[in-house]
Enzyme design. Structure first.
Site, PDB file in Angstrom:
ATOM      1  N   GLU A 210      40.983  -6.270 151.082  1.00  0.00           N
ATOM      2  CA  GLU A 210      41.638  -7.494 151.559  1.00  0.00           C
ATOM      3  C   GLU A 210      42.945  -7.599 150.796  1.00  0.00           C
ATOM      4  O   GLU A 210      42.971  -8.034 149.646  1.00  0.00           O
ATOM      5  CB  GLU A 210      40.741  -8.711 151.286  1.00  0.00           C
ATOM      6  CG  GLU A 210      39.396  -8.676 152.000  1.00  0.00           C
ATOM      7  CD  GLU A 210      39.496  -9.009 153.488  1.00  0.00           C
ATOM      8  OE1 GLU A 210      40.498  -9.615 153.903  1.00  0.00           O
ATOM      9  OE2 GLU A 210      38.565  -8.650 154.231  1.00  0.00           O
ATOM     10  N   CYS A 244      47.472 -15.697 150.223  1.00  0.00           N
ATOM     11  CA  CYS A 244      47.718 -14.384 150.846  1.00  0.00           C
ATOM     12  C   CYS A 244      48.198 -14.510 152.282  1.00  0.00           C
ATOM     13  O   CYS A 244      48.983 -13.695 152.753  1.00  0.00           O
ATOM     14  CB  CYS A 244      46.463 -13.535 150.786  1.00  0.00           C
ATOM     15  SG  CYS A 244      45.052 -14.309 151.567  1.00  0.00           S
TER      16      CYS A 244
HETATM   17  P1  NAD Z   1      46.088  -7.640 141.835  1.00  0.00           P
HETATM   18  O1  NAD Z   1      45.944  -6.538 142.804  1.00  0.00           O
HETATM   19  O2  NAD Z   1      47.085  -7.509 140.745  1.00  0.00           O
HETATM   20  O3  NAD Z   1      44.683  -7.903 141.087  1.00  0.00           O
HETATM   21  C1  NAD Z   1      43.463  -8.135 141.772  1.00  0.00           C
HETATM   22  C2  NAD Z   1      42.302  -7.709 140.888  1.00  0.00           C
HETATM   23  O4  NAD Z   1      42.439  -6.327 140.606  1.00  0.00           O
HETATM   24  C3  NAD Z   1      42.205  -8.418 139.535  1.00  0.00           C
HETATM   25  O5  NAD Z   1      40.851  -8.715 139.262  1.00  0.00           O
HETATM   26  C4  NAD Z   1      42.722  -7.377 138.560  1.00  0.00           C
HETATM   27  O6  NAD Z   1      42.077  -7.445 137.298  1.00  0.00           O
HETATM   28  C5  NAD Z   1      42.382  -6.075 139.224  1.00  0.00           C
HETATM   29  N1  NAD Z   1      43.370  -5.026 138.925  1.00  0.00           N
HETATM   30  C6  NAD Z   1      44.699  -5.196 138.718  1.00  0.00           C
HETATM   31  N2  NAD Z   1      45.297  -3.990 138.485  1.00  0.00           N
HETATM   32  C7  NAD Z   1      44.311  -3.062 138.554  1.00  0.00           C
HETATM   33  C8  NAD Z   1      44.283  -1.633 138.424  1.00  0.00           C
HETATM   34  N3  NAD Z   1      45.389  -0.944 138.164  1.00  0.00           N
HETATM   35  N4  NAD Z   1      43.105  -1.011 138.576  1.00  0.00           N
HETATM   36  C9  NAD Z   1      41.984  -1.696 138.855  1.00  0.00           C
HETATM   37  N5  NAD Z   1      41.935  -3.036 138.980  1.00  0.00           N
HETATM   38  C10 NAD Z   1      43.085  -3.711 138.838  1.00  0.00           C
HETATM   39  O7  NAD Z   1      46.330  -8.949 142.703  1.00  0.00           O
HETATM   40  P2  NAD Z   1      46.619 -10.424 142.208  1.00  0.00           P
HETATM   41  O8  NAD Z   1      47.980 -10.473 141.599  1.00  0.00           O
HETATM   42  O9  NAD Z   1      45.468 -10.940 141.410  1.00  0.00           O
HETATM   43  O10 NAD Z   1      46.603 -11.208 143.610  1.00  0.00           O
HETATM   44  C11 NAD Z   1      47.711 -11.292 144.419  1.00  0.00           C
HETATM   45  C12 NAD Z   1      47.638 -10.333 145.587  1.00  0.00           C
HETATM   46  O11 NAD Z   1      46.405 -10.440 146.252  1.00  0.00           O
HETATM   47  C13 NAD Z   1      48.680 -10.622 146.648  1.00  0.00           C
HETATM   48  O12 NAD Z   1      49.225  -9.410 147.120  1.00  0.00           O
HETATM   49  C14 NAD Z   1      47.885 -11.300 147.761  1.00  0.00           C
HETATM   50  O13 NAD Z   1      48.439 -11.197 149.049  1.00  0.00           O
HETATM   51  C15 NAD Z   1      46.599 -10.589 147.653  1.00  0.00           C
HETATM   52  N6  NAD Z   1      45.541 -11.407 148.218  1.00  0.00           N
HETATM   53  C16 NAD Z   1      44.949 -11.013 149.378  1.00  0.00           C
HETATM   54  C17 NAD Z   1      43.951 -11.811 149.943  1.00  0.00           C
HETATM   55  C18 NAD Z   1      43.260 -11.452 151.211  1.00  0.00           C
HETATM   56  O14 NAD Z   1      42.251 -12.074 151.502  1.00  0.00           O
HETATM   57  N7  NAD Z   1      43.729 -10.494 151.981  1.00  0.00           N
HETATM   58  C19 NAD Z   1      43.586 -12.994 149.302  1.00  0.00           C
HETATM   59  C20 NAD Z   1      44.224 -13.347 148.124  1.00  0.00           C
HETATM   60  C21 NAD Z   1      45.193 -12.544 147.585  1.00  0.00           C
END
Ligand code: NAD
Length: 433
Positions: A210, A244
């Site tokens: 997602e 998002c």
């Molecule tokens: P992110 O990808 O930075 O982090 C999400 C999760 O992944 C966190 O728990 C983090 O600890 C983990 N993570 C981060 N880097 C990682 C890595 N290198 N390896 C493994 N795990 C890792 O996202 P964010 O900044 O927390 O959220 C914002 C993003 O999420 C935006 O792009 C938004 O559009 C998206 N989002 C999508 C939805 C959806 O339902 N499609 C909903 C909410 C947010």
């Protein structure tokens, strides 16, 4: 980390006892989760206030109520979702019968982001539990209060071999991804989605991703401008634009732009007051890094409204930027903040060509009274899902599977979509002896 390997092994051992497959177990667990959320509602609201300055009303409706609705709907329908489905059998197979049995994958890993830190961790968990899985949850490190409350709530009511919450930084996520899970459900950014999919590929673990992206909001010349402005303001500035599926940018037909922007300014003030810097309930930007990233966009285009910031409280005012071009920095990546760039079009074809030349969006919103225009837009752009004459609301319906496509994700959830996402469909052909 060895401890995660041990945790996954304990969950898998528990899964193999078969307890989670029983309907009574699943419904008892979901009822328990519902009660636990009720019991900790005040603490959760306080945690969301500390992490993101969400007001009680906003936090309740966009985080807690959505999850409670998801549990209620699941409990109402779980018996029919779980039931084996008899399907047709082709005549060349004679008197055989065919049945599809939904079965849980086993041990699920759920990784969630910070923007709706409760909802986006627990809504997928509801699907995992309903489908009969064990689950490890890794919530975001950027909203530590909520992640901590979540860990407490789960620990109080569920044994770790069934559901566990792992709090921690990226390293915890990286270490978890080295383990073999039976399914992975990831919500977050597109770059990290690729990291997750690569790690999953090593074990051939199925993934649901997602992700995010730049979601266009099209206002055609025949739209009801007052109603469009109210709905766009609500969808864009909820959670300070850190949603998002928030409209990322506005594409508007030139001749209605000025009238629309006047309506939009009025709608923003009606929502947040005349002086938004004094509104105690406007959510803050999650971190200094994101505050700085967003502040840099404020010099793009021409400032129409908003633009004030306060670094000491990570505040950015709802902002409209006019005369933005496709090449401006604000148009490169998902904005994820309270800044709305406005681009004009004269000809719809030209606008649609621009959208389709870019990565597939997670959402798209169309404001038009004309069904031909609506259908043309819906039919010519590939995107996850969206609304006509509304914003965000598609994700609140349990009857609409929610997810992205292409760069904005793969797979979907909500309602039966969640149950299906966490289930393998085992197809069986039965013949008489
Ligand atoms: P992110 O990808 O930075 O982090 C999400 C999760 O992944 C966190 O728990 C983090 O600890 C983990 N993570 C981060 N880097 C990682 C890595 N290198 N390896 C493994 N795990 C890792 O996202 P964010 O900044 O927390 O959220 C914002 C993003 O999420 C935006 O792009 C938004 O559009 C998206 N989002 C999508 C939805 C959806 O339902 N499609 C909903 C909410 C947010």
């Amino acid at each position: 980390m060895a401890e995660y390997g041990e945790l996954v092994t304990r969950q898998r051992t528990f899964f193999h006892t078969g307890q989670t497959k029983e309907m009574g177990f699943r419904t008892r667990a979901l009822n328990k989760l519902q009660d636990a959320i009720g019991k900790h509602e005040k603490d959760l609201l306080a945690a969301l206030r500390k992490d993101l300055n969400k007001s009680e009303a906003e936090a309740y409706s966009s985080e807690i109520r959505i999850v409670l609705e998801e549990i209620r709907f699941t409990l109402e329908n779980i018996s029919s979702w779980m039931a084996p489905k008899q399907v047709d059998t082709p005549s060349f197979l004679g008197d055989a019968t065919s049945v599809i049995y939904p079965e849980p994958y086993g041990v699920a890993l759920i990784i969630s982001p910070w923007n709706y830190p409760f909802q986006l961790a627990v809504a997928p968990l509801v699907g995992a539990m309903a489908a009969g899985n064990c689950a490890v949850l890794k919530p975001s490190e950027f909203t530590p209060e909520t992640s901590h409350m979540l860990a407490k709530l789960v620990r109080e009511d569920f044994p770790e071999e069934y559901i566990a919450v792992v709090e921690g930084e990226v390293e915890a996520s990286t270490a978890l991804l080295k383990e073999k899970f039976d399914t992975i459900f990831f919500t977050g950014s597109t770059p990290v989605g690729k990291v997750v999919m690569e790690a999953a590929a090593k074990h051939l673990t199925p993934v649901t991703l997602e992700l995010g992206g730049k979601s266009p909001c099209i206002v055609h010349g025949d739209a009801d401008l007052e109603s469009a402005a109210k709905r766009i303001a609500r969808g864009k500035f909820l959670n300070a634009g850190q949603t998002c599926v928030a409209p990322d940018y506005l594409l508007i037909q030139r001749e209605v732009k000025d009238a629309f922007l006047a309506e939009l300014k009025a709608a923003i003030h009606a929502l947040y007051g005349e002086d938004i810097t004094r509104n105690p309930d406007f959510p803050r930007i999650v971190s200094e890094k994101h505050f700085n990233r967003l502040s840099a966009f404020l010099s793009d285009g021409e400032l129409v409204s908003g633009g004030r910031t306060d670094a000491s409280r990570l505040f950015i005012e709802p902002t409209i930027l006019d005369s933005v071009t496709w090449e401006d920095p604000v148009m490169r990546d998902e904005i994820f903040g309270p800044i709305l760039p406005v681009l004009v079009y004269d000809d719809l074809t030209e606008a649609l060509d621009k959208i389709t030349s870019r990565p597939k969006p997670l959402a798209l919103y169309v404001f038009s009274e004309n069904t031909e225009v609506q259908d043309r837009i819906l039919g010519s752009v590939s995107f996850g899902g969206g609304c006509v004459n509304e914003t965000l609301a598609h994700l609140t319906s349990p009857f609409l599977p929610f997810g992205g496509v292409g760069e904005s994700g793969m797979g979907s959830y909500h309602g039966q979509g969640s149950f299906d996402t966490f289930s393998h469909k085992k197809s069986i052909l039965k013949r008489k002896a």
